[in-house]
Design an enzyme around this catalytic site. Structure first.
Site, short mmCIF file in Angstrom:
data_model
loop_
_atom_site.label_atom_id
_atom_site.label_comp_id
_atom_site.label_asym_id
_atom_site.label_seq_id
_atom_site.Cartn_x
_atom_site.Cartn_y
_atom_site.Cartn_z
N GLY A 1 0.83 -1.21 0.00
CA GLY A 1 0.00 0.00 0.00
C GLY A 1 0.86 1.25 0.00
O GLY A 1 1.65 1.47 0.92
N GLY B 1 -0.36 4.33 0.03
CA GLY B 1 -1.20 5.46 0.44
C GLY B 1 -0.42 6.30 1.43
O GLY B 1 0.82 6.25 1.48
N PHE B 2 -1.14 7.04 2.26
CA PHE B 2 -0.46 7.95 3.19
C PHE B 2 0.46 7.20 4.16
O PHE B 2 1.58 7.64 4.42
CB PHE B 2 -1.50 8.77 3.97
N GLY B 3 -0.02 6.06 4.68
CA GLY B 3 0.77 5.34 5.68
C GLY B 3 1.99 4.65 5.06
O GLY B 3 3.12 4.83 5.53
N GLU C 1 -18.68 18.18 1.89
CA GLU C 1 -17.91 18.81 0.82
C GLU C 1 -18.55 18.57 -0.55
O GLU C 1 -18.65 19.49 -1.38
CB GLU C 1 -16.45 18.30 0.86
N ASP D 1 -5.74 3.33 7.90
CA ASP D 1 -7.18 3.11 8.05
C ASP D 1 -7.54 1.66 8.31
O ASP D 1 -8.64 1.36 8.77
CB ASP D 1 -7.90 3.55 6.77
N ALA E 1 -5.62 11.07 7.22
CA ALA E 1 -4.28 11.00 6.64
C ALA E 1 -3.17 11.26 7.66
O ALA E 1 -2.18 10.51 7.69
CB ALA E 1 -4.20 11.96 5.46
C1 LIG Z 1 -13.11 10.93 -0.23
C2 LIG Z 1 -12.17 10.96 0.95
C3 LIG Z 1 -11.88 12.16 1.57
C4 LIG Z 1 -11.01 12.20 2.65
N1 LIG Z 1 -10.73 13.42 3.23
C5 LIG Z 1 -9.80 13.48 4.21
C6 LIG Z 1 -9.42 14.74 4.74
O1 LIG Z 1 -9.96 15.80 4.36
N2 LIG Z 1 -8.45 14.78 5.69
C7 LIG Z 1 -7.84 13.63 6.13
O2 LIG Z 1 -6.94 13.70 6.94
N3 LIG Z 1 -8.20 12.42 5.66
C8 LIG Z 1 -9.16 12.32 4.70
N4 LIG Z 1 -9.52 11.11 4.21
C9 LIG Z 1 -8.97 9.89 4.82
C10 LIG Z 1 -7.56 9.60 4.35
O3 LIG Z 1 -7.49 9.67 2.96
C11 LIG Z 1 -7.18 8.24 4.87
O4 LIG Z 1 -7.22 8.27 6.27
C12 LIG Z 1 -5.79 7.84 4.41
O5 LIG Z 1 -5.75 7.74 3.02
C13 LIG Z 1 -5.40 6.51 5.04
O6 LIG Z 1 -4.15 6.14 4.59
P1 LIG Z 1 -3.78 4.61 4.40
O7 LIG Z 1 -2.33 4.58 4.03
O8 LIG Z 1 -4.24 3.83 5.56
O9 LIG Z 1 -4.68 4.11 3.19
P2 LIG Z 1 -4.81 4.65 1.71
O10 LIG Z 1 -4.27 6.03 1.59
O11 LIG Z 1 -6.21 4.39 1.32
O12 LIG Z 1 -3.84 3.71 0.89
C14 LIG Z 1 -4.06 2.33 0.76
C15 LIG Z 1 -3.25 1.85 -0.42
O13 LIG Z 1 -3.23 0.44 -0.41
C16 LIG Z 1 -3.42 -0.05 -1.72
N5 LIG Z 1 -3.98 -1.40 -1.61
C17 LIG Z 1 -5.12 -1.76 -0.99
N6 LIG Z 1 -5.30 -3.10 -1.06
C18 LIG Z 1 -4.23 -3.58 -1.73
C19 LIG Z 1 -3.84 -4.89 -2.13
N7 LIG Z 1 -4.58 -5.97 -1.83
N8 LIG Z 1 -2.69 -5.04 -2.82
C20 LIG Z 1 -1.94 -3.96 -3.12
N9 LIG Z 1 -2.26 -2.68 -2.79
C21 LIG Z 1 -3.39 -2.51 -2.09
C22 LIG Z 1 -4.40 0.95 -2.35
O14 LIG Z 1 -4.34 0.92 -3.75
C23 LIG Z 1 -3.89 2.26 -1.75
O15 LIG Z 1 -2.91 2.87 -2.58
C24 LIG Z 1 -10.42 11.02 3.12
C25 LIG Z 1 -10.69 9.81 2.49
C26 LIG Z 1 -11.56 9.77 1.41
C27 LIG Z 1 -11.85 8.46 0.73
#
Ligand SMILES: Cc1cc2nc3c(=O)[nH]c(=O)nc-3n(C[C@H](O)[C@H](O)[C@H](O)COP(=O)(O)OP(=O)(O)OC[C@H]3O[C@@H](n4cnc5c(N)ncnc54)[C@H](O)[C@@H]3O)c2cc1C
Length: 424
Positions: free
Chosen positions: A15, A17-19, A175, A304, A320
């Site tokens: 992943g 994403g942010f983390g 929003e 998340d 995030a």
């Molecule tokens: C519409 C929306 C608006 C938001 N607004 C805000 C905001 O204003 N402020 C704020 O702080 N937070 C906001 N958030 C929340 C924030 O985006 C999340 O808390 C943050 O992205 C979590 O980070 P993460 O690394 O856990 O997951 P994510 O950023 O979701 O990253 C997960 C990654 O894992 C990858 N992945 C998943 N499953 C697999 C797999 N099986 N194999 C390979 N790759 C995989 C995905 O493709 C993705 O790139 C919002 C979220 C959404 C959906």
């Protein structure tokens, strides 16, 4: 075996994403070989996804190719692949295509997906917003609704075309509702000949007693009043009980609407199921205080997809900054372990919550300091531009916003993914 430049410690991060991205950044300089796996080829700035869905920004304004972000990190291998499981005993990550990756330390940062409370069939009529494809799908539905309404002669059917329902009154729902209303009232009116887009109805339905439930009461109340002032109909205390091709059902009545957007619930990725880990009701892994998965000291889970009470005993929110702090903590703990040391438990620091309602309308909850209105809106805008990666993206977003601010024009009003064929 100790890590050396000849025998680096193998870290697999699932992943970007942010983390996951933060963990990768923070491992820079450590004696590790990193494999960063994502099923998408881009990192996505989800907080501005609703702006793509409402034609305010282009997809490339809020996404970056992961391979490019890592191009100067020789120790990082980027893989475009989907993980389907973990063989914890064999220390291997299983990929959907049958391949597998060995690891010494694994970091799972796979995020969440939409949840329809057991009604997955609603997704067809009420798409959620999580990926770029979701955003362009919603953008298409919104723009197509106006196009169909322009050619519709039956008043009832035209009204349904011009009714937009958003389910869920959290930041994303608020929003979306605010921006769709402003688009209908300020951006589109001059473009159509047969309809008055200002008469479009935008209805925000929230099952709880207030919108923006994570904010202080007075900011929630302000958000509701502001939404209503700009023309959004806010329905509180009503759960949606059905979503169909014709509209939504709540409180025993049907609201005819051709465009429904789901912003009501999420479910964690299946990462916890891969490991048989303890999960909460939303499928999030209940991690240990050092963010390891119970029973698996070499497997971390962050962002998340986990739940942890590390915010003065409260659950860390799914936002995030929390995912980034967890990514940073895990990188530091991996580095500490490689030195034969360890770290104390993870603690979350909450900087604040922000939500935009409309032009010059936002709320910010810093705890003791609470801001609303134009000042909050400017801070919201500056903060979001600051958190984007790279000058090009910051300039592109700032220019698009300036254009919307001055001219009310949204340049990304493009109907993609299909022709004008009527399907509903
Ligand atoms: C519409 C929306 C608006 C938001 N607004 C805000 C905001 O204003 N402020 C704020 O702080 N937070 C906001 N958030 C929340 C924030 O985006 C999340 O808390 C943050 O992205 C979590 O980070 P993460 O690394 O856990 O997951 P994510 O950023 O979701 O990253 C997960 C990654 O894992 C990858 N992945 C998943 N499953 C697999 C797999 N099986 N194999 C390979 N790759 C995989 C995905 O493709 C993705 O790139 C919002 C979220 C959404 C959906």
């Amino acid at each position: 075996m100790p890590a050396t430049p000849q025998n680096p410690h193998r870290v697999v991060i699932v992943g970007a994403g942010f983390g996951g991205l933060e963990a990768t950044y923070r491992l820079k300089g450590a004696p590790v070989q990193i494999t960063l796996v994502d099923r998408r080829n881009h990192h996505l700035f989800q907080p501005l996804l609703y702006q793509v869905a409402t034609a305010s920004l282009a997809t490339s304004d809020i996404a970056w190719p992961i391979r490019y972000l890592m191009h100067d990190r020789r120790e990082v291998t980027t893989l475009f692949a989907t993980v389907s499981g973990v063989d914890a005993a064999g220390h291997r990550v299983m990929l959907e295509d049958g391949a597998s990756l060995p690891y010494d330390t694994l970091v799972l940062a796979t995020g969440v997906r939409h949840a329809y409370f057991g009604h997955d069939e609603w997704e067809t009529y009420a798409p959620g917003l999580k990926t770029l494809e979701d955003a362009t799908t919603i953008r298409r539905r919104i723009l197509v609704a106006f196009e169909r309404a322009e050619r519709e002669t039956d008043p009832e059917r035209r009204a349904a075309r011009l009714t937009f329902v958003i389910v869920g009154g959290g930041p994303t729902g608020v929003e979306l509702a605010g921006t769709i209303t402003e688009m209908a009232r300020h951006t589109l009116p001059g473009d159509f000949r047969n309809i008055d887009t200002r008469k479009a109805r935008v209805v925000l339905i929230e099952a709880g007693p207030r919108v923006l439930a994570g904010f202080a009461d007075d900011l929630s109340a302000y958000a509701k009043e502001s939404l209503e002032r700009i023309g959004v109909e806010v329905v509180l205390g009503e759960a949606v009980t059905d979503c169909t091709r014709e509209g939504v059902v709540y409180g025993g009545k049907t609201l005819k609407a051709k465009t429904i957007i789901w912003a009501a619930g999420v479910r964690a990725s299946p990462a916890g199921e891969w490991l048989g880990a303890p999960l909460d009701r939303a499928g999030r892994i209940q991690v240990e205080p050092d963010l390891t998965v119970p029973g698996h000291p070499d497997i971390f889970a962050i962002g998340d997809t986990i739940t942890i009470n590390a915010w003065d005993g409260k659950p860390v929110p799914g936002i995030a900054p929390a995912a980034k702090q967890e990514g940073r903590y895990v990188a530091n703990l991996i580095k500490a372990r490689l030195r034969g040391e360890t770290l104390g438990p993870f603690r979350y620091n909450h900087a604040g919550s922000l939500a935009q309602i409309g032009k010059r309308l936002a709320v910010i909850d810093f705890g003791r300091i609470k801001l609303k209105g134009a000042i909050a809106w400017w801070i919201w805008g500056i903060a979001h531009i600051y958190f984007l990666i790279g000058l090009r993206h910051r300039l592109a977003v700032a220019l698009s916003w300036l254009w919307i601010y001055i001219r009310d024009q949204r340049a990304a009003r493009l109907i993609t993914q299909g022709s004008s064929k009527v399907t509903s």
